[in-house]
Every structure is written in C-alpha cells, then in structure tokens.
Design a protein around this motif. Structure first.
Motif, PDB file in Angstrom:
ATOM      1  N   VAL A   1      25.408  40.303  21.671  1.00 37.98           N
ATOM      2  CA  VAL A   1      25.708  38.871  21.735  1.00 37.98           C
ATOM      3  C   VAL A   1      25.707  38.390  23.184  1.00 37.98           C
ATOM      4  O   VAL A   1      25.153  37.333  23.501  1.00 37.98           O
ATOM      5  CB  VAL A   1      27.057  38.556  21.048  1.00 37.98           C
ATOM      6  N   GLY A   2      26.322  39.155  24.072  1.00 37.11           N
ATOM      7  CA  GLY A   2      26.326  38.782  25.485  1.00 37.11           C
ATOM      8  C   GLY A   2      24.925  38.691  26.052  1.00 37.11           C
ATOM      9  O   GLY A   2      24.591  37.763  26.794  1.00 37.11           O
TER      10      GLY A   2
ATOM     11  N   PHE B   1      27.841  42.329  28.034  1.00 36.57           N
ATOM     12  CA  PHE B   1      29.190  42.366  28.603  1.00 36.57           C
ATOM     13  C   PHE B   1      29.501  43.707  29.255  1.00 36.57           C
ATOM     14  O   PHE B   1      30.440  43.813  30.032  1.00 36.57           O
ATOM     15  CB  PHE B   1      30.238  42.072  27.524  1.00 36.57           C
ATOM     16  N   GLY B   2      28.773  44.752  28.922  1.00 34.97           N
ATOM     17  CA  GLY B   2      28.971  46.063  29.525  1.00 34.97           C
ATOM     18  C   GLY B   2      30.011  46.912  28.822  1.00 34.97           C
ATOM     19  O   GLY B   2      30.526  47.865  29.398  1.00 34.97           O
ATOM     20  N   MET B   3      30.303  46.614  27.572  1.00 37.66           N
ATOM     21  CA  MET B   3      31.331  47.363  26.856  1.00 37.66           C
ATOM     22  C   MET B   3      30.860  48.769  26.501  1.00 37.66           C
ATOM     23  O   MET B   3      31.661  49.698  26.523  1.00 37.66           O
ATOM     24  CB  MET B   3      31.763  46.610  25.605  1.00 37.66           C
TER      25      MET B   3
ATOM     26  N   ALA C   1      37.150  42.222  28.267  1.00 33.09           N
ATOM     27  CA  ALA C   1      36.324  41.155  28.807  1.00 33.09           C
ATOM     28  C   ALA C   1      37.011  40.622  30.062  1.00 33.09           C
ATOM     29  O   ALA C   1      38.225  40.397  30.072  1.00 33.09           O
ATOM     30  CB  ALA C   1      36.155  40.040  27.787  1.00 33.09           C
ATOM     31  N   ALA C   2      36.238  40.445  31.113  1.00 34.03           N
ATOM     32  CA  ALA C   2      36.774  39.910  32.367  1.00 34.03           C
ATOM     33  C   ALA C   2      36.931  38.398  32.244  1.00 34.03           C
ATOM     34  O   ALA C   2      36.001  37.698  31.874  1.00 34.03           O
ATOM     35  CB  ALA C   2      35.843  40.255  33.517  1.00 34.03           C
ATOM     36  N   VAL C   3      38.132  37.915  32.550  1.00 35.42           N
ATOM     37  CA  VAL C   3      38.445  36.492  32.458  1.00 35.42           C
ATOM     38  C   VAL C   3      39.107  36.083  33.770  1.00 35.42           C
ATOM     39  O   VAL C   3      40.033  36.748  34.237  1.00 35.42           O
ATOM     40  CB  VAL C   3      39.409  36.222  31.278  1.00 35.42           C
ATOM     41  N   PRO C   4      38.658  34.976  34.381  1.00 32.50           N
ATOM     42  CA  PRO C   4      39.308  34.542  35.623  1.00 32.50           C
ATOM     43  C   PRO C   4      40.723  34.048  35.353  1.00 32.50           C
ATOM     44  O   PRO C   4      40.978  33.390  34.332  1.00 32.50           O
ATOM     45  CB  PRO C   4      38.409  33.410  36.129  1.00 32.50           C
TER      46      PRO C   4
END
Length: 94
Positions: free
Chosen positions: A9-10, A18-20, A28-31
């Motif tokens: 999906v990413g 996403f690199g999972m 997931a990286a979130v600011p």
C-alpha cells in the motif's frame, strides 16, 4: 502478512514502501509536531530536525476497526454518551 500489505500500500499510494518487511516490525514513523512537518513540505532539503515517534500501525488500525464496529451498532443518540466510558474515551476499545 500485515507487513507485506502495508509495504505494498505504501509503495502504491506514496511511491515507496513503509519498510515494515525490511525492519521486521510494524511501526510507522509519525512526526510529533504535524505543523512543523507540513511546513517543511516543498522545501529543498525538508526538515531533518523534526522529531519523529513510532506508532504500532497494525494495532492502531485494528483498534479503530473494533471501535468503529462497536459504535456503528449503537443507536446514533447513544454515541455521544458512550464516548464518556473509559474504554471508548480514547477512540478505541482497550
């Protein structure tokens, strides 16, 4: 399978996975500061000083699904009242 699904999906939606699978975890990286992250879009180098936190993506989506399902079966006039119960106050069933 969740790692693969997220990476596909990413890749399709955002142009890169996403690199999972590579990381072997579903974070997931979130600011931390969404406004600062949005302000950095379109700049040449972006803003590498933005603080990032990792959230468990699969657990978050599963929790939202349970919350939405349980709220969806309630009469609409109950929903504002039910949100005050502890397990619904965070938007998910704990």
């Amino acid at each position: 399978m969740n790692y693969l699904a997220f990476d596909i999906v990413g890749d399709l939606a955002f142009g890169r996975p996403f690199g999972m699978i590579k990381a072997a975890k579903d974070f997931a990286a979130v600011p931390k500061d969404q406004k600062a992250a949005m302000d950095s879009y379109g700049t040449v180098n972006g803003n590498s000083s933005i603080e990032i936190e990792e959230i468990p993506a699969v657990k978050t989506l599963d929790g939202r699904g349970e919350f939405s399902t349980s709220m969806g079966v309630l009469p609409p006039w109950w929903r504002p009242l039910i949100r005050h119960l502890p397990w619904y106050s965070e938007g998910q069933i704990l």
